[in-house]
Design a protein around this motif. Structure first.
Motif, PDB file in Angstrom:
ATOM      1  N   ARG A 157      -6.612   6.793   5.306  1.00 20.07           N
ATOM      2  CA  ARG A 157      -7.592   5.728   5.559  1.00 20.07           C
ATOM      3  C   ARG A 157      -6.909   4.472   6.063  1.00 20.07           C
ATOM      4  NH1 ARG A 157     -12.735   5.912   3.658  1.00 20.07           N
ATOM      5  NH2 ARG A 157     -12.718   3.661   3.374  1.00 20.07           N
ATOM      6  N   ASN A 158      -5.720   4.186   5.523  1.00 23.12           N
ATOM      7  CA  ASN A 158      -4.966   3.022   5.948  1.00 23.12           C
ATOM      8  C   ASN A 158      -4.561   3.148   7.413  1.00 23.12           C
ATOM      9  OD1 ASN A 158      -3.339   0.529   5.540  1.00 23.12           O
ATOM     10  ND2 ASN A 158      -1.610   1.915   5.850  1.00 23.12           N
ATOM     11  N   THR A 170      -5.292  10.385   0.645  1.00 23.65           N
ATOM     12  CA  THR A 170      -6.516   9.794   1.188  1.00 23.65           C
ATOM     13  C   THR A 170      -6.302   8.332   1.555  1.00 23.65           C
ATOM     14  OG1 THR A 170      -7.852  11.289  -0.183  1.00 23.65           O
ATOM     15  CG2 THR A 170      -8.957   9.355   0.743  1.00 23.65           C
ATOM     16  N   ILE A 171      -5.631   7.602   0.673  1.00 24.47           N
ATOM     17  CA  ILE A 171      -5.374   6.176   0.934  1.00 24.47           C
ATOM     18  C   ILE A 171      -4.495   6.005   2.163  1.00 24.47           C
ATOM     19  CG2 ILE A 171      -4.265   4.085   0.036  1.00 24.47           C
ATOM     20  CD1 ILE A 171      -5.087   5.010  -2.769  1.00 24.47           C
ATOM     21  N   CYS A 224       0.926   4.031  -2.994  1.00 29.04           N
ATOM     22  CA  CYS A 224       0.732   5.460  -2.719  1.00 29.04           C
ATOM     23  C   CYS A 224       1.927   6.270  -3.183  1.00 29.04           C
ATOM     24  CB  CYS A 224       0.499   5.674  -1.222  1.00 29.04           C
ATOM     25  SG  CYS A 224      -1.080   5.060  -0.627  1.00 29.04           S
ATOM     26  N   LEU A 255      -5.426  11.610  -3.925  1.00 32.14           N
ATOM     27  CA  LEU A 255      -5.816  10.206  -3.779  1.00 32.14           C
ATOM     28  C   LEU A 255      -4.804   9.441  -2.931  1.00 32.14           C
ATOM     29  CD1 LEU A 255      -7.631   7.813  -4.492  1.00 32.14           C
ATOM     30  CD2 LEU A 255      -6.309   7.538  -6.620  1.00 32.14           C
ATOM     31  N   LYS A 276       0.828  -1.202   0.000  1.00 26.61           N
ATOM     32  CA  LYS A 276       0.000   0.000   0.000  1.00 26.61           C
ATOM     33  C   LYS A 276       0.866   1.257   0.000  1.00 26.61           C
ATOM     34  CE  LYS A 276      -4.006  -0.299   1.716  1.00 26.61           C
ATOM     35  NZ  LYS A 276      -5.204  -0.445   2.557  1.00 26.61           N
TER      36      LYS A 276
END
Length: 303
Positions: free
Chosen positions: A296-297, A292-293, A132, A289, A128
């Motif tokens: 959220r992660n 945001t990822i 990113c 984006l 992840k």
């Protein structure tokens, strides 16, 4: 719920630091009109930052001055090896490359941060994070306008200094995290980093040019100089260093480096009427984006 809220707030710190650094062009463009070179522009804001920190800590946080002599290398690493060499290398890159290409090379900092953190702090490099990182770098490439330029100026010297700038940014984060893990407060880390950086910069500062700028219109230019220090030095370094206390170095650097070009694009559009192209807008969307990822992660990890 309280801990979760606090964690969310801390995640915003490196992001806001990037926004503040993205405002740098507002001040640099004005100061260059008064004949100041890049070293003087950088050194005067750092010297003012050192004075403001000294006054503030003497009044409110005197205990922040206490350090062990054996740990001096950490603060020299933060200030001289990290921030100072970052700025000198980045300036050299901008002299030899287009501004857009120099900015893209600087955006490689999260790669170095993740590698250094994996070696020193044993932080995991997850898929992840890598995803990113790719999104963020692609966003920086598009925001920079490098794909739309028909005359990309580059040479080996510029490429080397551009890559080194990204590396030294990651080095600053690494030294800062080492210092905070030894129990030093954010104020201690930032003050001594700035102090050693100020000492190193003194011989190269053109105080005559800075004095000319202040004397030209003291009522406006003194607050302007203070705002330059506050928004591009004092606040972002404090916020970024606080973030490193709770977030791993690679993630903090990625959050910061993703928000900076977005902010710079928005400031340029709003204040200097620089019209963003479709590629710029796509780049901003990709950077957002990625942010945001990441956020959220972090929330999923808490749960």
């Amino acid at each position: 719920m309280v801990m979760k809220l606090n964690r969310k707030i801390i995640l915003l710190f490196p992001l806001i630091a990037g926004i503040f650094w993205g405002s740098g062009g507002i001040f640099v463009r004005t100061l260059k009109e008064y004949g100041m070179n890049s070293v003087t522009i950088f050194s005067t804001r750092i010297l003012l930052e050192c004075i403001l920190l000294l006054i503030g800590l003497l009044i409110f946080k005197r205990e922040s001055f206490k350090i062990k002599l054996k740990d001096l290398w950490l603060f020299i690493g933060c200030g001289v090896i990290g921030v100072l060499l970052l700025n000198l290398c980045y300036n050299e890159a901008m002299f030899n490359l287009t501004l857009s290409l120099a900015a893209v090379l600087l955006s490689l900092a999260p790669i170095f941060a993740m590698l250094l953190s994996a070696i020193i702090f044993k932080e995991k490099i997850t898929m992840k994070k890598i995803f990113c990182l790719i999104l963020a770098i692609l966003g920086c490439v598009l925001v920079s306008g490098i794909l739309e330029s028909t005359s990309i100026t580059w040479n080996l010297k510029g490429l080397i200094f551009g890559i080194l700038a990204g590396f030294f940014w990651a080095v600053y984060g690494t030294f800062s995290k080492l210092a905070t893990e030894k129990g030093y407060s954010t104020y201690t880390v930032v003050f001594y980093s700035v102090l050693f950086m100020s000492i190193a910069l003194l011989p190269f500062t053109d105080f005559g040019k800075f004095g000319y700028f202040i004397n030209a219109d003291p009522i406006i230019n003194i607050p302007f100089a203070l705002a330059h220090t506050l928004f591009t030095a004092l606040l972002p370094y404090l916020l970024f260093t606080i973030g490193l206390t709770y977030i791993d170095n690679g993630k903090a650097t990625l959050l910061c480096s993703s928000s900076e070009p977005v902010a710079a694009t928005l400031f340029g559009s709003l204040l200097f009427y620089e019209r963003p192209t479709i590629f710029n807008l796509i780049g901003v969307a990709l950077a957002i984006l990625a942010l945001t990822i990441l956020i959220r992660n972090e929330e999923e990890v808490e749960e």
